[in-house]
Enzyme design. Structure first.
Site, PDB file in Angstrom:
ATOM      1  CG  ASP A 137      -2.595   0.657   0.933  1.00 50.11           C
ATOM      2  OD1 ASP A 137      -1.902   1.634   0.608  1.00 50.11           O
ATOM      3  OD2 ASP A 137      -3.269  -0.134   0.983  1.00 50.11           O
ATOM      4  CB  SER A 146      -6.687   2.280   0.297  1.00 47.05           C
ATOM      5  OG  SER A 146      -6.082   2.591   0.670  1.00 47.05           O
ATOM      6  NE  ARG A 188     -17.398  19.613   7.309  1.00 46.19           N
ATOM      7  CZ  ARG A 188     -18.855  18.811   8.404  1.00 46.19           C
ATOM      8  NH1 ARG A 188     -19.826  20.099   8.479  1.00 46.19           N
ATOM      9  NH2 ARG A 188     -18.376  18.508   8.861  1.00 46.19           N
ATOM     10  NE  ARG A 208     -19.917  12.035   2.019  1.00 45.46           N
ATOM     11  CZ  ARG A 208     -18.950  12.338   2.869  1.00 45.46           C
ATOM     12  NH1 ARG A 208     -18.438  12.836   1.830  1.00 45.46           N
ATOM     13  NH2 ARG A 208     -18.842  12.271   3.628  1.00 45.46           N
ATOM     14  NE  ARG A 253     -22.677  16.191   6.137  1.00 42.69           N
ATOM     15  CZ  ARG A 253     -22.186  16.569   7.268  1.00 42.69           C
ATOM     16  NH1 ARG A 253     -23.464  17.034   7.181  1.00 42.69           N
ATOM     17  NH2 ARG A 253     -21.048  16.124   8.149  1.00 42.69           N
TER      18      ARG A 253
END
Length: 511
Positions: free
Chosen positions: A12, A62, A152, A259, A262
């Site tokens: 990794d 990953s 944000r 997404r 939220r």
């Protein structure tokens, strides 16, 4: 079926980059790994951007890397799937949209596009809103946009720029208007703070909020009041004293966030007939409510880009052959060699064994212990390899990524030295047993720990990662231009096992 036991070793954070003061891999030398690459030959795999299903220019990670490896194909993430649909002109014909437009035309209502307005790319993208507005216009539907300001995933006062861009786009294309604005703090809560959502709800359905003559002026007024994008209180655009964009009976709503976390609560407020978290007042009787992705199956809503089934993964193919397989890693990367390598499957496949070694807990950051648990992972791996009867073992060694994230170069060099010693032990054992060793990585990190200005860089790199296959008495030739999604078909091809129908990757071996 008797097949040569194969170990897939994922180092990794092991990328390929020129030698330099920020390249811990070349600073350490990693002589054992370097020797294997010289003897066996290697190629380099793309592991960022579109090559792994991310937007162009996005670094790999990953989770995405292991999913691509396990899937044997490019696994397109939601944002990329939408981007491709926009590029190909396919968004306007999406059934979730055409159905919503048809329903709204039947009622004579309007379509309301609501969601986070920015190019942050975490929850949404402004380019998607623009494409949606054009699609609605071309379908003969009036459009109102309700902009949730970011601040944000973007700069705290960048919202006015996005509002200017969208307002200009809508006006020049005659594709609708911005009807209201509010910070994501209120519209996109995910922690059951329903009082915040109720303020956004009142703005959307009753036109409650500070009035403004135009959307840009609304944001500028919020800034003047000391509010930054995330915390902008509800602002409504008015004409003649009345809000121009209130959601009414017969209207349709499309939530364009991709997404889910939220977007879930506010969606529930529109469609949940048993809502018990506050007084919504009048709930509009909508012609339809659709979402960009699936926020919650319980909502039962039309979804433009539903989850893609990822059948026929490497683990599934091995299991279907009746073969045993092992997954092993320390805590930091355990989910990656299990859940993510199996493309979102929690439970092991038949014949799949898992071994978890705890990551160190006696240090706050891994630069203080760059060895992490690599030696324990190696010890357990070799014990299992010697007696487990596995046809496939997948092992993740975490050090180069986790220590690389600290940005401490001497510690990263020590991590590389530790990993190199483990590679030597693993290679010796696998080759002595007559097995096959496949070595690669999911993304880069430790090879690029300084940016162009010489400052510490702790994020993943955009570099390609090496790939090689090591076995006694055989040296392979590899093609160029490969991606992580080619690894599983390569392993299966070496066994003579057909790739699954879902695998679109191709073997990296030419002879």
């Amino acid at each position: 079926m008797s097949l040569k036991p194969t170990l897939l070793l994922i180092l990794d954070g092991w990328g390929k980059a020129p030698a330099g003061p920020g390249n811990a891999v070349t600073l350490a030398g990693m002589p054992h790994l370097s020797s294997l690459l010289r003897q066996a030959g290697c190629t380099e795999l793309a592991c960022s951007g579109r090559a792994v299903g991310l937007p162009e220019g996005f670094m790999g990670n990953s989770e995405v890397g292991h999913m691509n490896i396990g899937a044997g194909r490019v696994v397109y993430q939601d944002m990329t799937r939408i981007d491709i649909a926009v590029e190909r002109g396919e968004l306007a014909s999406n059934p979730a949209l055409t159905g919503l437009f048809e329903a709204v035309r039947a009622t004579g209502g309007r379509v309301h596009l609501m969601g986070l307005l920015s190019d942050g790319g975490v929850h949404s993208h402004i380019a998607h809103v623009e494409a949606l507005a054009l699609a609605a216009r071309d379908a003969g539907v009036e459009v109102v946009v309700h902009a949730f300001l970011d601040g944000r995933d973007t700069a705290p006062t960048s919202g006015v720029g996005y509002v200017k861009r969208l307002a200009s786009f809508l006006e020049s294309n005659r594709a609708g208007r911005i009807g209201s604005l509010v910070g994501r703090y209120y519209a996109m809560d995910r922690d059951k703070r329903w009082d915040r959502n109720l303020l956004a709800w009142a703005m959307l359905t009753r036109g409650e909020g500070a009035p403004a003559d135009d959307p840009v002026g609304a944001v500028e007024a919020a800034y003047a009041a000391g509010e930054t994008d995330e915390f902008v209180k509800p602002r409504v655009v008015v004409e003649g004293g009345s809000p121009i964009g209130t959601i009414r009976d017969g209207d349709g709503v499309f939530f364009f966030n991709f997404r889910a976390d939220r977007a879930r609560q506010l969606s529930h407020m529109f469609v949940d007939g048993t809502f018990e978290h506050g007084d919504r007042g009048h709930v509009p009787s909508l012609a339809g409510f659709a979402t960009m992705t699936s926020y919650d199956p319980a909502l039962g809503l039309p979804v433009a880009f539903d989850k893609q089934p990822l059948d026929g993964t490497l683990g599934e193919v091995v299991a279907n052959q009746g073969l045993r397989q092992l997954r092993i890693a320390e805590t930091e990367k355990y989910a990656h060699v299990t859940y993510f390598l199996n493309c979102g499957r929690e439970e092991p496949f038949p014949g799949e064994e898992r071994r978890l070694l705890p990551s160190p807990r006696d240090v706050a950051t891994y630069d203080l212990k760059p060895e992490m648990s690599a030696e324990a992972v190696t010890d357990t791996l070799l014990e299992e390899w010697a007696g487990g009867g596995y046809t496939l073992a997948v092992c993740n060694v975490a050090n180069l990524d986790m220590v690389g994230h600290t940005g401490v170069i001497p510690a990263a060099v020590r991590a590389c030295e530790t990993v190199d010693a483990c590679v030597r032990r693993i290679a010796d054992a696998v080759l002595a047993s007559g097995g096959r060793l496949v070595i690669t990585a999911d993304h880069g990190n430790a090879e690029e720990l300084l940016d162009e200005s010489g400052n510490p860089q702790t994020a993943h790199s955009m570099n390609r990662v090496p790939f090689t296959v090591v076995e006694q008495g055989r040296v392979h030739t590899f093609r160029e231009g490969g991606v992580l999604g080619d690894i599983a078909p390569t392993i299966l091809g070496l066994w003579g096992v057909p790739a699954s129908a879902g695998m679109t990757g191709t073997s990296l071996i030419t002879e």
